[in-house]
Design a protein around this motif. Structure first.
Motif, PDB file in Angstrom:
ATOM      1  N   THR A 386       8.207 -12.305  -8.824  1.00  0.00           N
ATOM      2  CA  THR A 386       9.360 -13.148  -9.150  1.00  0.00           C
ATOM      3  C   THR A 386      10.053 -13.577  -7.860  1.00  0.00           C
ATOM      4  O   THR A 386      10.495 -14.715  -7.719  1.00  0.00           O
ATOM      5  CB  THR A 386      10.355 -12.371 -10.049  1.00  0.00           C
ATOM      6  OG1 THR A 386       9.646 -11.864 -11.163  1.00  0.00           O
ATOM      7  CG2 THR A 386      11.484 -13.262 -10.512  1.00  0.00           C
ATOM      8  N   LYS A 408      18.048 -18.584 -14.141  1.00  0.00           N
ATOM      9  CA  LYS A 408      16.741 -18.630 -14.796  1.00  0.00           C
ATOM     10  C   LYS A 408      16.437 -17.374 -15.586  1.00  0.00           C
ATOM     11  O   LYS A 408      15.353 -17.242 -16.149  1.00  0.00           O
ATOM     12  CB  LYS A 408      15.637 -18.855 -13.743  1.00  0.00           C
ATOM     13  CG  LYS A 408      15.865 -20.111 -12.930  1.00  0.00           C
ATOM     14  CD  LYS A 408      14.542 -20.717 -12.516  1.00  0.00           C
ATOM     15  CE  LYS A 408      14.668 -22.207 -12.370  1.00  0.00           C
ATOM     16  NZ  LYS A 408      13.398 -22.860 -12.148  1.00  0.00           N
ATOM     17  N   GLN A 412      14.929  -8.376 -13.553  1.00  0.00           N
ATOM     18  CA  GLN A 412      14.004  -7.408 -14.115  1.00  0.00           C
ATOM     19  C   GLN A 412      14.765  -6.527 -15.106  1.00  0.00           C
ATOM     20  O   GLN A 412      15.911  -6.179 -14.873  1.00  0.00           O
ATOM     21  CB  GLN A 412      13.488  -6.569 -12.943  1.00  0.00           C
ATOM     22  CG  GLN A 412      12.237  -5.831 -13.237  1.00  0.00           C
ATOM     23  CD  GLN A 412      11.474  -5.525 -11.965  1.00  0.00           C
ATOM     24  OE1 GLN A 412      10.344  -5.905 -11.810  1.00  0.00           O
ATOM     25  NE2 GLN A 412      12.117  -4.821 -11.060  1.00  0.00           N
ATOM     26  N   LYS A 454       4.538  -8.862 -22.231  1.00  0.00           N
ATOM     27  CA  LYS A 454       4.502 -10.093 -22.989  1.00  0.00           C
ATOM     28  C   LYS A 454       5.847 -10.286 -23.708  1.00  0.00           C
ATOM     29  O   LYS A 454       6.443 -11.363 -23.658  1.00  0.00           O
ATOM     30  CB  LYS A 454       3.356 -10.010 -24.019  1.00  0.00           C
ATOM     31  CG  LYS A 454       2.840 -11.355 -24.465  1.00  0.00           C
ATOM     32  CD  LYS A 454       1.516 -11.156 -25.204  1.00  0.00           C
ATOM     33  CE  LYS A 454       1.391 -12.149 -26.342  1.00  0.00           C
ATOM     34  NZ  LYS A 454       0.228 -11.831 -27.204  1.00  0.00           N
ATOM     35  N   THR A 456       8.690  -9.104 -22.906  1.00  0.00           N
ATOM     36  CA  THR A 456       9.841  -9.303 -22.007  1.00  0.00           C
ATOM     37  C   THR A 456       9.592 -10.453 -21.026  1.00  0.00           C
ATOM     38  O   THR A 456      10.318 -10.630 -20.076  1.00  0.00           O
ATOM     39  CB  THR A 456      10.130  -8.021 -21.182  1.00  0.00           C
ATOM     40  OG1 THR A 456       8.935  -7.711 -20.440  1.00  0.00           O
ATOM     41  CG2 THR A 456      10.508  -6.863 -22.073  1.00  0.00           C
ATOM     42  N   LYS A 457       8.576 -11.211 -21.275  1.00  0.00           N
ATOM     43  CA  LYS A 457       8.191 -12.317 -20.382  1.00  0.00           C
ATOM     44  C   LYS A 457       8.024 -11.845 -18.936  1.00  0.00           C
ATOM     45  O   LYS A 457       8.468 -12.504 -17.993  1.00  0.00           O
ATOM     46  CB  LYS A 457       9.219 -13.445 -20.442  1.00  0.00           C
ATOM     47  CG  LYS A 457       9.354 -14.054 -21.843  1.00  0.00           C
ATOM     48  CD  LYS A 457      10.050 -15.405 -21.752  1.00  0.00           C
ATOM     49  CE  LYS A 457      10.197 -16.059 -23.111  1.00  0.00           C
ATOM     50  NZ  LYS A 457      11.324 -15.480 -23.917  1.00  0.00           N
ATOM     51  N   GLY A 458       7.444 -10.670 -18.789  1.00  0.00           N
ATOM     52  CA  GLY A 458       7.134 -10.153 -17.455  1.00  0.00           C
ATOM     53  C   GLY A 458       8.314  -9.594 -16.699  1.00  0.00           C
ATOM     54  O   GLY A 458       8.196  -9.250 -15.531  1.00  0.00           O
ATOM     55  N   LYS A 459       9.458  -9.499 -17.366  1.00  0.00           N
ATOM     56  CA  LYS A 459      10.644  -9.055 -16.629  1.00  0.00           C
ATOM     57  C   LYS A 459      10.871  -7.547 -16.656  1.00  0.00           C
ATOM     58  O   LYS A 459      11.735  -7.035 -15.964  1.00  0.00           O
ATOM     59  CB  LYS A 459      11.893  -9.774 -17.181  1.00  0.00           C
ATOM     60  CG  LYS A 459      11.920 -11.252 -16.771  1.00  0.00           C
ATOM     61  CD  LYS A 459      13.203 -11.931 -17.181  1.00  0.00           C
ATOM     62  CE  LYS A 459      13.244 -12.110 -18.689  1.00  0.00           C
ATOM     63  NZ  LYS A 459      14.473 -12.773 -19.130  1.00  0.00           N
TER      64      LYS A 459
END
Lengths: 478, 95
Positions: A386, A408, A412, A454, A456-459
């Motif tokens: 990120t 955006k 995390q 997935k 958490t959209k990679g966060k």
């Protein structure tokens, strides 16, 4: 038979003074033709040149940075030749008593270190610019006449195109550090002449040399040396003798051609310039300039290795130019993580500079902004990947990393409570995975982690998520 | 005579001067006489005299690095026999 290439270089460098060497016209590049002239630089009869004190100071500084002796007594001479880029029909230069002598610059090619001797450095004036645009004549722009130059002359110590390049780069780096010139090759602030000859390996006597003038890029320098050395070796193998001459390098064609037989030095009929008085420099003056020299690339590199514990490679890259080193040092002063800063400066920043058509001179982010970003990564507020995205955004928008992360929603997820709820649901939804784990198949953990990322959209903070997954699965198995 | 006709032709070429055969002979004589006269200095014992690097006893005359007004383009070109596109125009130079 094995041949050896012998190269000596002359490097012309325009000094970054505000005014010309003998008059008060500005030296600024890229102005309208013949708008920066006066009777002195136009070569009108009866005018008197007066030496710019900054030229003496800068030449002294350059000489000290290149380990030269600074002359107590030096003087200006006239070098006579006819060419329309020289309105006076002579160039004011230095002949037998130059301002600096006997320097040395260390280079390294393929891990082999070598010292290249500097014979002398003298001060002189630049000539005007000839424009071959008119149908029936040649046009002359006098703006560049009288721009101060130093000419650095080396010993014939260089043995390959690579060594010539390494030497030229080293000189540019050192002089850029000292601030005596911007060394911008695309503006002609730094130009190379190459004297090249060939001899049998082991032979002590020098072969007949040719000279190639006004090479104005490192690429042209390398190609011209490769071409000319090959040409001379072919001539010698054919049993021909090399003619001492000046050759013109054509960078577009990638070849050189004979220009004129090199006039012998006495043809220039040098004589002391009667309009300018000698330059006498006292030891105190030289000492003062020496004490004001900035830390030079070599010393800086060593300090980066010792003080910041950086690998030699990193230290070398970061000290290549003064601006890069300054950026790094400002960042380290704010945040004592030299290796992390170095990694990002060497790996992530260069492609972004290229993409945005920028250089370290006009980089669109500040050291403080880079540091703010690296702290976010270090504290696990965002992942490294990120971080790279955020840096890209910083380059194009100039925004602060914190703001970009907020806008955006890139932060995390490290909050255990929040993650636990998501993970509890995923584990409940995938009883097969829990069963597999119970049966000893640990691969199922990877699947669950993937599901969490997935969701958490990679966060999700991967480390925190993994701990929670293990705890929840254990609970389900119990 | 200390100067040959070849010397004269060589120096004349460097100075872009052209002389007739008679002039070359005359100049070889005249310049030769001047050089011979200067040669009498070689007869003096200069072993205890410091070399003259420059004829003026003054040293370190410098200017501050400050910009002063320049000539305008029109003023700069005012005396040019020929000009074009803001430039001095000279006979074609082949590189």
């Amino acid at each position: 038979m094995e041949y050896e290439i012998v190269i000596g270089m002359e490097i012309h460098i325009e000094l970054g003074t505000k005014t010309k060497i003998f008059c008060s016209c500005p030296t600024e590049f890229g102005q309208d033709e013949n708008t920066h002239t006066c009777p002195v630089c136009l070569g009108m009869p009866g005018v008197l040149p007066v030496l710019n004190e900054k030229v003496v100071e800068y030449a002294t500084r350059a000489g000290l940075a290149l380990n030269c002796e600074i002359a107590h007594f030096s003087k200006m001479d006239r070098k006579n030749y006819f060419y329309p880029d020289l309105p006076k029909a002579y160039q004011t230069s230095q002949f037998d008593l130059p301002i600096c002598t006997g320097g040395v610059v260390g280079i390294e090619v393929d891990r082999v270190k070598k010292d290249i001797g500097i014979t002398r450095i003298h001060i002189e004036e630049d000539a005007g610019k000839l424009l071959h645009e008119s149908a029936d004549g040649t046009l002359l722009d006098v703006n560049r006449c009288g721009v101060p130059l130093i000419e650095i002359v080396t010993e014939p110590d260089l043995r390959s195109a690579e060594e010539a390049r390494a030497f030229a780069e080293k000189v540019r780096n050192i002089l850029e550090y000292t601030g005596v010139s911007d060394c911008k090759m695309e503006q002609g602030s730094m130009r190379f002449d190459v004297n090249l000859s060939i001899r049998e390996k082991g032979c002590e006597v020098l072969g007949t040399r040719t000279e190639m003038k006004n090479l104005n890029s490192f690429r042209a320098l390398i190609r011209a040396v490769q071409y000319e050395s090959k040409r001379q070796i072919i001539e010698i193998k054919k049993g021909h003798t090399i003619i001492q001459e000046t050759r013109k390098w054509d960078d577009t064609k990638g070849s050189s051609s004979s220009l004129r037989s090199k006039e012998e030095a006495h043809d220039y009929r040098y004589f002391p310039e009667p309009d300018l008085v000698p330059i006498v420099l006292e030891p105190a003056y030289i000492e003062k300039i020496k004490s004001e020299l900035p830390e030079l690339p070599e010393a800086k590199k060593k300090r980066y290795i010792d003080e910041y514990k950086l690998p030699e490679y990193d230290a070398g890259v970061l000290t290549t130019t003064g601006v890069t080193a300054r950026f790094f040092e400002e960042a380290v002063a704010l945040y004592n993580e030299p290796k992390q800063i170095s990694n990002w400066m060497m790996v992530e920043i260069p492609p972004l500079l290229k993409e945005n058509e920028l250089s370290m001179e006009n980089i669109s982010i500040t050291p403080a902004q880079l540091v703010a970003l690296l702290k976010l990564v270090k504290n696990n507020e965002i992942s490294g990947n990120t971080g790279k995205e955020v840096l890209k955004e910083m380059f194009s928008t100039g925004k602060n990393p914190g703001d970009i992360v907020k806008e955006k929603g890139l932060a995390q997820m490290s909050d255990a409570g929040e993650l636990e709820a998501i993970i509890e649901k995923i584990v409940s939804d995938n009883p097969k995975s829990v069963e597999d784990i119970g049966a000893g198949n640990d691969k199922a953990y990877g699947f669950l982690t993937g599901q969490v990322m997935k969701a958490t959209k990679g966060k999700a903070n991967a480390q925190v998520a993994n701990e929670i997954i293990r705890a929840v699965v254990a609970k389900h198995l119990a | 005579m200390s100067l040959t006709r070849e010397d004269v032709t060589y120096v004349a070429n460097l100075a872009r001067l052209e002389f007739s055969e008679d002039e070359v002979t005359a100049l070889a004589d005249q310049l030769g006489a001047v050089l011979d006269y200067a040669e009498t200095l070689s007869g003096l014992d200069t072993s205890k005299i410091k070399a003259t690097e420059h004829v003026l006893a003054v040293q370190n005359v410098f200017r501050e690095d400050e910009i002063k007004p320049c000539l305008t383009n029109e003023e700069a070109l005012a005396n040019a026999p020929e000009s074009e596109a803001g430039c001095f125009k000279v006979p074609r130079v082949m590189e």
